[in-house]
Design a protein around this motif. Structure first.
Motif, PDB file in Angstrom:
ATOM      1  N   ASN A   1      73.032  36.778 -27.337  1.00 45.07           N
ATOM      2  CA  ASN A   1      72.376  35.931 -26.333  1.00 45.07           C
ATOM      3  C   ASN A   1      72.508  36.445 -24.909  1.00 45.07           C
ATOM      4  OD1 ASN A   1      71.757  34.192 -28.463  1.00 45.07           O
ATOM      5  ND2 ASN A   1      73.565  32.942 -28.121  1.00 45.07           N
ATOM      6  N   GLY A   2      73.211  37.562 -24.716  1.00 46.83           N
ATOM      7  CA  GLY A   2      73.322  38.141 -23.381  1.00 46.83           C
ATOM      8  C   GLY A   2      74.291  37.457 -22.442  1.00 46.83           C
ATOM      9  N   ALA A   3      75.155  36.592 -22.965  1.00 49.17           N
ATOM     10  CA  ALA A   3      76.143  35.920 -22.123  1.00 49.17           C
ATOM     11  C   ALA A   3      77.302  36.873 -21.823  1.00 49.17           C
ATOM     12  CB  ALA A   3      76.677  34.678 -22.829  1.00 49.17           C
ATOM     13  N   THR A   4      77.998  36.599 -20.754  1.00 54.01           N
ATOM     14  CA  THR A   4      79.295  37.217 -20.497  1.00 54.01           C
ATOM     15  C   THR A   4      80.311  36.113 -20.733  1.00 54.01           C
ATOM     16  OG1 THR A   4      78.479  38.807 -18.884  1.00 54.01           O
ATOM     17  CG2 THR A   4      80.809  38.230 -18.741  1.00 54.01           C
ATOM     18  N   VAL A   5      81.277  36.363 -21.613  1.00 49.47           N
ATOM     19  CA  VAL A   5      82.287  35.352 -21.926  1.00 49.47           C
ATOM     20  C   VAL A   5      83.663  35.968 -21.685  1.00 49.47           C
ATOM     21  CG1 VAL A   5      83.158  33.706 -23.618  1.00 49.47           C
ATOM     22  CG2 VAL A   5      80.747  34.407 -23.712  1.00 49.47           C
ATOM     23  N   VAL A   6      84.405  35.340 -20.785  1.00 53.81           N
ATOM     24  CA  VAL A   6      85.750  35.772 -20.451  1.00 53.81           C
ATOM     25  C   VAL A   6      86.706  34.792 -21.123  1.00 53.81           C
ATOM     26  CG1 VAL A   6      87.388  36.237 -18.583  1.00 53.81           C
ATOM     27  CG2 VAL A   6      84.938  36.716 -18.263  1.00 53.81           C
TER      28      VAL A   6
ATOM     29  N   GLY B   1      75.342  30.569 -22.252  1.00 50.73           N
ATOM     30  CA  GLY B   1      74.591  31.530 -21.465  1.00 50.73           C
ATOM     31  C   GLY B   1      75.218  31.729 -20.103  1.00 50.73           C
ATOM     32  N   GLY B   2      74.783  32.744 -19.418  1.00 50.65           N
ATOM     33  CA  GLY B   2      75.324  33.038 -18.098  1.00 50.65           C
ATOM     34  C   GLY B   2      76.699  33.651 -18.200  1.00 50.65           C
ATOM     35  N   VAL B   3      77.581  33.221 -17.306  1.00 52.38           N
ATOM     36  CA  VAL B   3      78.944  33.736 -17.262  1.00 52.38           C
ATOM     37  C   VAL B   3      79.878  32.584 -17.629  1.00 52.38           C
ATOM     38  CG1 VAL B   3      80.690  34.904 -15.876  1.00 52.38           C
ATOM     39  CG2 VAL B   3      78.264  35.382 -15.482  1.00 52.38           C
ATOM     40  N   CYS B   4      80.504  32.706 -18.764  1.00 50.97           N
ATOM     41  CA  CYS B   4      81.281  31.613 -19.352  1.00 50.97           C
ATOM     42  C   CYS B   4      82.783  31.872 -19.293  1.00 50.97           C
ATOM     43  CB  CYS B   4      80.899  31.427 -20.821  1.00 50.97           C
ATOM     44  SG  CYS B   4      79.138  31.204 -21.115  1.00 50.97           S
ATOM     45  N   TRP B   5      83.521  30.804 -19.074  1.00 48.52           N
ATOM     46  CA  TRP B   5      84.981  30.814 -19.162  1.00 48.52           C
ATOM     47  C   TRP B   5      85.369  30.148 -20.473  1.00 48.52           C
ATOM     48  CZ3 TRP B   5      89.265  32.915 -17.918  1.00 48.52           C
ATOM     49  CH2 TRP B   5      90.468  32.258 -18.135  1.00 48.52           C
TER      50      TRP B   5
ATOM     51  N   ILE C   1      85.964  37.409  -9.362  1.00 50.64           N
ATOM     52  CA  ILE C   1      85.299  38.565  -9.958  1.00 50.64           C
ATOM     53  C   ILE C   1      84.054  38.162 -10.740  1.00 50.64           C
ATOM     54  CG2 ILE C   1      85.565  40.434 -11.651  1.00 50.64           C
ATOM     55  CD1 ILE C   1      88.638  40.255 -10.957  1.00 50.64           C
ATOM     56  N   PHE C   2      84.163  37.123 -11.564  1.00 47.77           N
ATOM     57  CA  PHE C   2      83.096  36.815 -12.517  1.00 47.77           C
ATOM     58  C   PHE C   2      82.119  35.725 -12.068  1.00 47.77           C
ATOM     59  CE2 PHE C   2      86.275  38.871 -15.197  1.00 47.77           C
ATOM     60  CZ  PHE C   2      85.474  39.749 -15.913  1.00 47.77           C
ATOM     61  N   ARG C   3      82.531  34.814 -11.209  1.00 49.57           N
ATOM     62  CA  ARG C   3      81.665  33.705 -10.774  1.00 49.57           C
ATOM     63  C   ARG C   3      81.145  32.903 -11.976  1.00 49.57           C
ATOM     64  NH1 ARG C   3      83.555  32.770  -6.179  1.00 49.57           N
ATOM     65  NH2 ARG C   3      83.094  34.224  -4.533  1.00 49.57           N
ATOM     66  N   PHE C   4      82.034  32.213 -12.648  1.00 48.64           N
ATOM     67  CA  PHE C   4      81.707  31.462 -13.860  1.00 48.64           C
ATOM     68  C   PHE C   4      80.764  30.304 -13.568  1.00 48.64           C
ATOM     69  CE2 PHE C   4      86.045  33.149 -14.488  1.00 48.64           C
ATOM     70  CZ  PHE C   4      85.792  33.958 -15.573  1.00 48.64           C
ATOM     71  N   ASN C   5      79.856  30.040 -14.515  1.00 49.99           N
ATOM     72  CA  ASN C   5      78.975  28.893 -14.392  1.00 49.99           C
ATOM     73  C   ASN C   5      79.174  27.870 -15.514  1.00 49.99           C
ATOM     74  OD1 ASN C   5      77.404  31.140 -15.853  1.00 49.99           O
ATOM     75  ND2 ASN C   5      76.242  29.327 -16.413  1.00 49.99           N
ATOM     76  N   LEU C   6      79.981  28.197 -16.540  1.00 51.23           N
ATOM     77  CA  LEU C   6      80.160  27.287 -17.666  1.00 51.23           C
ATOM     78  C   LEU C   6      81.559  27.447 -18.259  1.00 51.23           C
ATOM     79  CD1 LEU C   6      78.950  25.309 -19.820  1.00 51.23           C
ATOM     80  CD2 LEU C   6      78.177  27.348 -21.062  1.00 51.23           C
ATOM     81  N   ASP C   7      82.248  26.323 -18.436  1.00 49.13           N
ATOM     82  CA  ASP C   7      83.529  26.277 -19.145  1.00 49.13           C
ATOM     83  C   ASP C   7      83.185  25.749 -20.535  1.00 49.13           C
ATOM     84  OD1 ASP C   7      86.079  25.728 -20.172  1.00 49.13           O
ATOM     85  OD2 ASP C   7      86.836  24.938 -18.267  1.00 49.13           O
ATOM     86  N   VAL C   8      83.325  26.584 -21.552  1.00 49.48           N
ATOM     87  CA  VAL C   8      82.801  26.241 -22.885  1.00 49.48           C
ATOM     88  C   VAL C   8      83.707  25.325 -23.697  1.00 49.48           C
ATOM     89  CG1 VAL C   8      81.356  28.304 -23.010  1.00 49.48           C
ATOM     90  CG2 VAL C   8      83.675  28.348 -23.987  1.00 49.48           C
ATOM     91  N   CYS C   9      84.955  25.170 -23.309  1.00 48.98           N
ATOM     92  CA  CYS C   9      85.829  24.212 -24.020  1.00 48.98           C
ATOM     93  C   CYS C   9      86.835  23.632 -23.044  1.00 48.98           C
ATOM     94  CB  CYS C   9      86.493  24.816 -25.243  1.00 48.98           C
ATOM     95  SG  CYS C   9      87.090  26.477 -25.096  1.00 48.98           S
ATOM     96  N   ALA C  10      86.518  22.436 -22.555  1.00 48.23           N
ATOM     97  CA  ALA C  10      87.326  21.809 -21.514  1.00 48.23           C
ATOM     98  C   ALA C  10      87.475  20.317 -21.787  1.00 48.23           C
ATOM     99  CB  ALA C  10      86.649  22.012 -20.157  1.00 48.23           C
ATOM    100  N   LEU C  11      88.369  19.740 -21.062  1.00 47.22           N
ATOM    101  CA  LEU C  11      88.482  18.293 -20.973  1.00 47.22           C
ATOM    102  C   LEU C  11      88.029  17.920 -19.562  1.00 47.22           C
ATOM    103  CD1 LEU C  11      91.981  17.833 -22.638  1.00 47.22           C
ATOM    104  CD2 LEU C  11      89.737  17.404 -23.662  1.00 47.22           C
TER     105      LEU C  11
END
Length: 146
Positions: free
Chosen positions: A86-91, A59-63, A27-37
């Motif tokens: 900042n106009g991001a979408t954060v799921v 920015g962009g679409v974040c997980w 659905i979202f097509r994420f481009n960034l995982d903001v907190c990962a290992l």
């Protein structure tokens, strides 16, 4: 991860179930995982604890599947502000802690989707002992035009 660990404070990191993420990614097509290992990142681009995702621009679409400890409110606020300012979408995959200040201050202003049943995180043998919700923060027309 065993059930004893889930009830302890040994970790606040819960690896996102891959199939759960995959359905949201369609659905979202994420481009960034903001907190990962590095071993559980869900996107090609990601922030590790050493990179301090809270200090980075989103920015962009974040997980976001943040650490579920005492600092979770900072992550949720960053997600909210990244969308609004900042106009991001954060799921966000969050524990459904509807009695907390961070839930009322930020999650209540997003799109809330309660997860049916209990998720099984990472390599855990058992399901989590808490309910979850997916909270989506994204820009609105009032953020852009008003």
């Amino acid at each position: 991860m065993n059930a004893g660990l889930m009830f302890s404070s040994e970790t606040d990191m819960w690896a996102t179930p891959q199939d759960f993420f995959d359905r949201l990614n369609i659905i979202f097509r994420f481009n960034l995982d903001v907190c990962a290992l590095p071993d559980n990142a869900k996107c090609e681009h990601y922030f590790t604890p050493d990179m301090d995702g809270l200090a980075q621009p989103w920015g962009g679409v974040c997980w976001m599947n943040p650490p579920y400890g005492r600092g979770i409110g900072k992550w949720v606020e960053k997600a909210y502000r990244s969308a609004k300012d900042n106009g991001a979408t954060v799921v966000c995959l969050l524990p459904a802690r509807v009695d907390t200040r961070w839930w009322h201050d930020f999650c209540a202003k997003g799109e809330i989707h309660f997860v049916k049943g209990r998720l099984k995180f990472g390599a855990a043998k058992d399901n989590a002992p808490f309910p979850n919700a997916v909270v989506v923060f994204r820009p609105t027309l009032s953020d852009v035009f008003i």
